[in-house]
Design a protein around this motif. Structure first.
Motif, PDB file in Angstrom:
ATOM      1  N   ARG A 150       1.021  -1.263   0.145  1.00  0.00           N
ATOM      2  CA  ARG A 150      -0.059   0.029  -0.036  1.00  0.00           C
ATOM      3  C   ARG A 150       0.781   1.372  -0.096  1.00  0.00           C
ATOM      4  O   ARG A 150       2.028   1.279   0.791  1.00  0.00           O
ATOM      5  N   GLU A 152       1.705   4.989   0.942  1.00  0.00           N
ATOM      6  CA  GLU A 152       1.405   6.344   1.663  1.00  0.00           C
ATOM      7  C   GLU A 152       1.979   7.383   1.579  1.00  0.00           C
ATOM      8  O   GLU A 152       3.176   7.495   1.253  1.00  0.00           O
ATOM      9  N   LEU A 250      -2.957   5.698   0.899  1.00  0.00           N
ATOM     10  CA  LEU A 250      -3.138   5.927   2.496  1.00  0.00           C
ATOM     11  C   LEU A 250      -2.504   7.280   2.590  1.00  0.00           C
ATOM     12  O   LEU A 250      -1.824   7.751   1.969  1.00  0.00           O
ATOM     13  N   ASP A 252      -0.947  10.271   5.707  1.00  0.00           N
ATOM     14  CA  ASP A 252      -0.496  10.635   7.020  1.00  0.00           C
ATOM     15  C   ASP A 252       0.023  12.009   7.034  1.00  0.00           C
ATOM     16  O   ASP A 252       1.112  12.217   6.682  1.00  0.00           O
ATOM     17  N   ARG A 268       5.692   6.270   1.216  1.00  0.00           N
ATOM     18  CA  ARG A 268       6.206   5.128   1.508  1.00  0.00           C
ATOM     19  C   ARG A 268       5.566   4.052   1.309  1.00  0.00           C
ATOM     20  O   ARG A 268       4.518   4.332   0.671  1.00  0.00           O
TER      21      ARG A 268
END
Lengths: 379, 207
Positions: A150, A152, A250, A252, A268
């Motif tokens: 995944r 991010e 995703l 962050d 990442r």
């Protein structure tokens, strides 16, 4: 006494071949996107300003000057671009793959001190399209080796923008960033209290530790983005993601530190099979703008599991002419090291060779055994 | 979605397990056995609990062998691992303190501790030149026997100190149990871990 330094390892068959195949798959994916491959020296002049300067292995040269072992490609390529060795018509797309060394690392699961990176850099341009290209390229490369992952995306300038209205000094901001990076909410609350930060601002800063997850994170972040710096960071992320046409990222927005040289988006790749990121990268727009990422080859291998069983060879050839013919058919061939067919039959069994090349014929081991009986052991 | 949890053995193990069960995980205190890991199951998947020495909990979580863990802040400070620490669970309180024999005034040349990193940091901050002696248990004995002029250790009630004619000179920090989370797990298993963090947060607030 240990045979090799800790944090290094022998790469043995069949792992070596598997690893080269994976590396080639990654590199040819980058090539297919127009990223030209190059290699930088493993020995570098030591530079205290280098981002990994404290962690790199150092060596003393003949004249007493300090060298370091290559610890990452981004800095090495930036240095290369300061020379006139490459045509500078930007944007320029480059890739490199090879070993890098970090002295400071613990040597443990997924963390060697000598490891391999496959690196891509898109330099001389800063735009959402460039960021999006790297995200798509990273995805394509990881898909090429068949690992589950995944992606991010983050932007540490968002944290900086949210902290900015506190008016605190750099040292305090650095301290807060470090706590936000650990998502240590209780500690953050007491630190903010200590610095006299209260009310909505405090609540918003505390919320940074919870700003991770799907695209909805951007909507929550939007409500906190009062300054133009915060709004710009979000807008750029939105544009970048929209350009990829993907919805499975995703996010962050509480990512606060990372490597100090990143100035914008960072990203990442996480894999469910392994606790550490497979890939990391981001944008560094100090001086010549650029962005890139590095894939940890050993980590990709850990996530994929054990190497598939690749036989060294499948054919035993009775003589060089037979060997040449069999190689011409695309086989991996070992040449008989003895004239004794019975001995060679035994060797073929022991080494899991499937065929024996006799003249222009390829015989199975059973047929070869019959052949020996018929011809009275003579070839 | 499976979840692996690293817990320190001993008293914290039971308290942590109880708290996680209250937060909705299908955990029970395992019967006394030599098993090092315990597996529980519910409709959401399998939960595996590792029983570890407390200083090993941050290592398991940092390296992603465990998704989450519970461990004291003292151990975490010493470990220096890159893990998320979203919650103070507010139990297992203690202080990290510099301890000397009552009335001792000599220059501190050696400090014994099972926390060499914390001790080193203390020495650097104070600008003193003491050496660190790494020990593994009954640290106070070092100050009583002259192995070191002072020790840095955890103090819970202070009764051991009293009984051994020792005194707490300086409190370096306060510790309590923390929830720690692997950096990749928090992201990839968010739908499992985020609700767990909120229910634990509610429980801690209510207690």
């Amino acid at each position: 006494m240990s045979v090799i330094p800790f944090g290094t390892r022998y790469v043995l068959p069949p792992e070596w071949e598997w690893r080269e195949q994976l590396k080639n798959k990654l590199q040819s994916t980058l090539s297919s996107w127009g990223y030209a491959a190059l290699q930088t020296p493993a020995l570098e002049l030591h530079d205290p300003e280098h981002p990994q300067s404290d962690k790199a292995f150092r060596l003393i040269d003949r004249d007493g000057s300090v060298l370091s072992l290559r610890s990452e490609y981004t800095a090495a390529i930036s240095r290369l671009l300061k020379t006139d060795l490459l045509a500078h018509d930007y944007p320029i797309r480059l890739q490199s793959a090879g070993q890098v060394w970090l002295r400071g690392l613990f040597s443990e699961l997924g963390r060697l001190r000598e490891f391999t990176q496959v690196d891509a850099e898109l330099i001389g341009i800063s735009s959402p399209a460039a960021d999006a290209e790297l995200l798509e390229l990273a995805r394509d490369a990881l898909e090429a080796v068949g690992v589950r992952f995944r992606l991010e995306v983050a932007d540490r300038s968002f944290v900086q923008a949210i902290l900015q209205p506190t008016g605190l000094e750099d040292a305090a901001l650095e301290e807060l960033s470090e706590i936000i990076e650990r998502k240590a909410q209780p500690e953050l609350a007491s630190k903010l209290g200590g610095y006299g930060v209260s009310g909505t601002l405090k609540a918003e800063i505390l919320q940074l530790t919870d700003l991770y997850g799907g695209p909805w994170v951007l909507d929550i972040a939007q409500k906190m983005a009062h300054s133009s710096a915060a709004q710009d960071a979000l807008e750029r992320l939105r544009q970048t993601v929209a350009l990829t046409g993907r919805t499975d990222f995703l996010f962050d927005l509480g990512m606060a530190r990372r490597l100090a040289y990143y100035t914008g988006m960072t990203f990442r790749a996480y894999t469910p099979d392994f606790g550490q990121p497979l890939l990391g990268g981001g944008r560094y727009d100090t001086g010549l703008p650029g962005a890139g990422f590095a894939i940890g080859l050993e980590r990709v291998m850990s996530a994929l599991g054990a190497p598939p069983k690749l036989p060294t060879a499948s054919v035993l050839a009775m003589g060089f002419a037979a060997a040449k013919h069999a190689r011409g058919l695309g086989h991996r061939v070992v040449v008989a090291h003895s004239q004794n067919p019975l001995e060679m039959l035994e060797y073929a069994h022991k080494n899991a060779l499937e065929w024996v090349a006799v003249g222009e014929q390829l015989l199975s081991l059973e047929h070869f055994a019959e052949h020996i009986t018929k011809t009275g052991k003579k070839l | 979605m499976n979840l692996t949890i690293a817990l320190p053995k001993g008293r914290v193990f039971e308290e942590a397990l109880e708290l996680l069960a209250k937060a909705g995980l299908p955990l029970m205190l395992p019967e006394k056995s030599r098993a090092l890991m315990h597996t529980f199951r519910d409709e959401t998947g399998e939960i595996t609990v590792y029983e570890l020495r407390n200083s090993d909990v941050p290592i398991y979580v940092d390296l992603g062998v465990a998704d989450i863990g519970i461990v004291g802040k003292d151990v975490l400070m010493e470990a220096g691992r890159q893990v998320y620490e979203p919650l103070d669970l507010n139990f297992s309180h203690c202080r990290i303190s510099l301890i000397r024999e009552r009335g001792a005034t000599s220059t501190i040349q050696r400090i014994a501790s099972k926390f060499p990193r914390i001790t080193q940091r203390y020495i650097a901050e104070k600008g003193i030149t003491a050496e660190v002696i790494k020990l593994s248990g009954n640290i106070e004995l070092a100050a009583m026997t002259g192995l070191a002029e002072a020790v840095i250790d955890i103090v819970q009630t202070g009764s051991t100190l009293k009984a051994n004619n020792l005194e707490e000179i300086e409190v370096l920090g306060h510790s309590s149990a923390r929830l720690i989370v692997n950096r990749a797990s928090l992201k990839l298993k968010a739908e499992r871990i985020r609700p767990l963090i909120s229910s634990l947060q509610e429980l801690v607030k209510a207690s």
